[in-house]
Every structure is written in C-alpha cells, then in structure tokens.
Design a protein around this motif. Sequence first.
Motif, short mmCIF file in Angstrom:
data_model
loop_
_atom_site.label_atom_id
_atom_site.label_comp_id
_atom_site.label_asym_id
_atom_site.label_seq_id
_atom_site.Cartn_x
_atom_site.Cartn_y
_atom_site.Cartn_z
N GLY A 1 0.69 -1.35 0.15
CA GLY A 1 0.17 -0.10 -0.15
C GLY A 1 0.88 1.22 0.06
O GLY A 1 0.10 2.34 0.17
N LEU A 2 2.23 1.35 -0.27
CA LEU A 2 2.78 2.44 -0.02
C LEU A 2 4.03 2.25 -1.13
O LEU A 2 4.71 0.94 -1.37
CB LEU A 2 3.48 2.60 1.22
CG LEU A 2 4.46 1.70 1.84
CD1 LEU A 2 5.51 2.51 2.86
CD2 LEU A 2 3.66 0.59 2.46
N GLN A 3 4.58 3.18 -1.66
CA GLN A 3 5.77 3.29 -2.40
C GLN A 3 6.84 4.14 -1.63
O GLN A 3 7.72 3.62 -0.86
CB GLN A 3 5.49 3.86 -3.76
CG GLN A 3 4.87 2.78 -4.68
CD GLN A 3 4.56 3.13 -6.06
OE1 GLN A 3 5.37 3.76 -6.57
NE2 GLN A 3 3.49 2.69 -6.64
N CYS A 4 6.80 5.54 -1.84
CA CYS A 4 8.01 6.15 -0.86
C CYS A 4 7.28 6.13 0.42
O CYS A 4 8.49 6.86 1.20
CB CYS A 4 7.99 7.61 -1.73
SG CYS A 4 6.83 8.58 -1.20
N GLY A 5 6.34 6.12 0.75
CA GLY A 5 5.93 6.27 2.07
C GLY A 5 5.31 7.70 2.69
O GLY A 5 5.15 7.70 3.74
N PHE A 6 5.97 8.73 1.80
CA PHE A 6 5.71 10.11 2.40
C PHE A 6 4.31 10.30 2.96
O PHE A 6 4.07 10.94 3.93
CB PHE A 6 5.97 11.01 1.70
CG PHE A 6 6.08 12.49 2.09
CD1 PHE A 6 7.21 12.84 2.78
CD2 PHE A 6 5.18 13.14 1.82
CE1 PHE A 6 7.15 14.02 3.32
CE2 PHE A 6 5.14 14.56 2.55
CZ PHE A 6 6.34 14.86 3.30
N CYS A 7 3.14 9.91 2.04
CA CYS A 7 1.79 10.10 2.65
C CYS A 7 1.31 9.01 3.59
O CYS A 7 0.08 9.52 4.00
CB CYS A 7 0.83 10.01 1.18
SG CYS A 7 0.86 8.18 0.57
N THR A 8 2.11 8.11 3.75
CA THR A 8 1.39 6.95 4.59
C THR A 8 1.22 7.09 5.96
O THR A 8 0.19 6.75 6.41
CB THR A 8 2.43 5.84 4.49
OG1 THR A 8 2.92 5.47 3.12
CG2 THR A 8 1.70 4.58 5.10
N LEU B 1 -3.42 13.26 -0.15
CA LEU B 1 -2.97 13.12 -1.57
C LEU B 1 -1.72 12.13 -1.49
O LEU B 1 -0.57 12.20 -0.65
CB LEU B 1 -2.45 14.32 -2.03
CG LEU B 1 -3.57 15.38 -1.94
CD1 LEU B 1 -3.08 16.79 -2.69
CD2 LEU B 1 -4.84 14.93 -2.64
N CYS B 2 -1.73 11.10 -2.47
CA CYS B 2 -0.38 10.13 -2.69
C CYS B 2 0.07 10.50 -3.97
O CYS B 2 -0.78 10.47 -5.27
CB CYS B 2 -0.88 8.87 -2.50
SG CYS B 2 0.38 7.69 -2.74
N ARG B 3 1.19 10.91 -4.20
CA ARG B 3 1.87 11.18 -5.47
C ARG B 3 2.53 9.78 -6.28
O ARG B 3 2.88 9.80 -7.34
CB ARG B 3 2.93 12.22 -5.34
CG ARG B 3 2.26 13.37 -4.84
CD ARG B 3 3.64 14.48 -4.40
NE ARG B 3 4.40 14.61 -5.56
CZ ARG B 3 5.06 15.66 -5.48
NH1 ARG B 3 5.06 16.69 -4.71
NH2 ARG B 3 5.88 15.93 -6.92
N CYS B 4 2.57 8.82 -5.41
CA CYS B 4 3.06 7.61 -6.12
C CYS B 4 2.30 6.58 -6.56
O CYS B 4 2.62 5.69 -7.45
CB CYS B 4 3.83 6.96 -5.02
SG CYS B 4 5.41 7.98 -4.20
N THR B 5 1.23 6.20 -5.68
CA THR B 5 0.24 5.23 -6.27
C THR B 5 -0.79 5.57 -7.01
O THR B 5 -1.18 6.59 -6.71
CB THR B 5 0.12 4.32 -4.95
OG1 THR B 5 -1.02 4.65 -4.29
CG2 THR B 5 1.18 4.12 -3.96
N GLY B 6 -1.53 4.68 -7.46
CA GLY B 6 -2.90 4.76 -8.06
C GLY B 6 -4.00 4.92 -6.88
O GLY B 6 -5.26 4.58 -7.43
S1 FES Z 1 3.50 6.52 -1.56
FE1 FES Z 1 4.59 8.25 -2.05
S2 FES Z 1 3.15 9.73 -1.70
FE2 FES Z 1 2.25 8.46 -1.53
#
Ligand code: FES
Length: 163
Positions: free
Chosen positions: A98-105, A135-140
């Motif tokens: 459920g995460l990529q960069c994790g910033f929004c997590t 807002l998440c910039r990484c995932t759909g």
């Molecule tokens: S996982 Fe990168 S901004 Fe949401």
Amino acid sequence: MKREVTLTVNDRSYTRQVEPRLLLSDFLRHELALTGTHVGCEHGICGACTVLLDGEPIRSCLIFAVQADGHGVTTVEGLSDDPGNLHPLQQAFWEAHGLQCGFCTPGILMTLLPFLQEHPDPSEDEIRQALSGNLCRCTGYQFIVEAARRAAEKLHAPQGGAA
Ligand code: FES
Ligand code: FES
C-alpha cells in the motif's frame, strides 16, 4: 513570549515552552522528535500531517501547539514500532504493497484508523471517500484501498487484533 504547553502524545505526557505560533506539526517533529508525522503542503491540502487529536483526525499543520494544550495526540508512532508485531493497519499496508515512497502513509494511516474503527466493512467507495483528503503522489490508490480493506478485516477479526 513563550507559553508552557502540556500534551499527552501516544500516552506519554510532554511539557514544553513554545512560541504561540509554533504549529502542532512542528511541535511534534522538532520538539518531540516524532518525525513520523510528515509535512507536505502546510496548507491543509495534502493530509500528510494528519494525527488524532482526542481521537479525531486533524491536520497538525493547521493548528498551533498551544491549541492542543491539555489534549491527547496520537501520531503514527503510536501504532507499533516493532517490525515483528505491527499494528493491523501497518501489517495490511505491508501485505498489500500500500505504499511506495511512504511520504503520505502516516497521514493515510491516521485517517484510516478512526474511519475503520467506525466502518467494519467499508466499500471501496467509502474508503476512497474517507481518503479523499489525503494526496498520494506515488500510487494509483488501488493498493491503498486494498490495504484499507485488509486492515478492516484484521481490525474486526473475531479473535480480535485491534490495538
Ligand atoms: S507513497 Fe509516495 S506519496 Fe504516497
Ligand atoms: S502538511 Fe498539513 S495538510 Fe499538507
């Protein structure tokens, strides 16, 4: 002139002298070194800074630390810091990617926690609605939604599991 504030954060009491203009998000990150709360826009748009104030999700970039004086705050650090015993929400995000960069997590987790406590079996639409302010910039969002579904199952499993 500085003011004294006392906050309970993740069940621990902290007293600090702070400038009245210090944001709660900066208080958490800079005064308490709880850097799990992320700051993106600082305008209440992105939701990255979401924490619970007395159990309700709020954007910590929109209130001052002095406004939280005497209240209880839960940050993402209040979930679990034990990789071998993750909170059901964390576990679900790990399992569902459920995460990529994790910033929004962190903000997403703290938004979902009270939502899932009140919605044991949320529909995809309800989950997307609940997360509409994050807002998440990484995932759909597809994996995030899947993670939220899994988390609901874990949190409300008959044998328990909610922390
Ligand atoms: S996982 Fe990168 S901004 Fe949401
Ligand atoms: S940093 Fe608070 S909503 Fe974006």
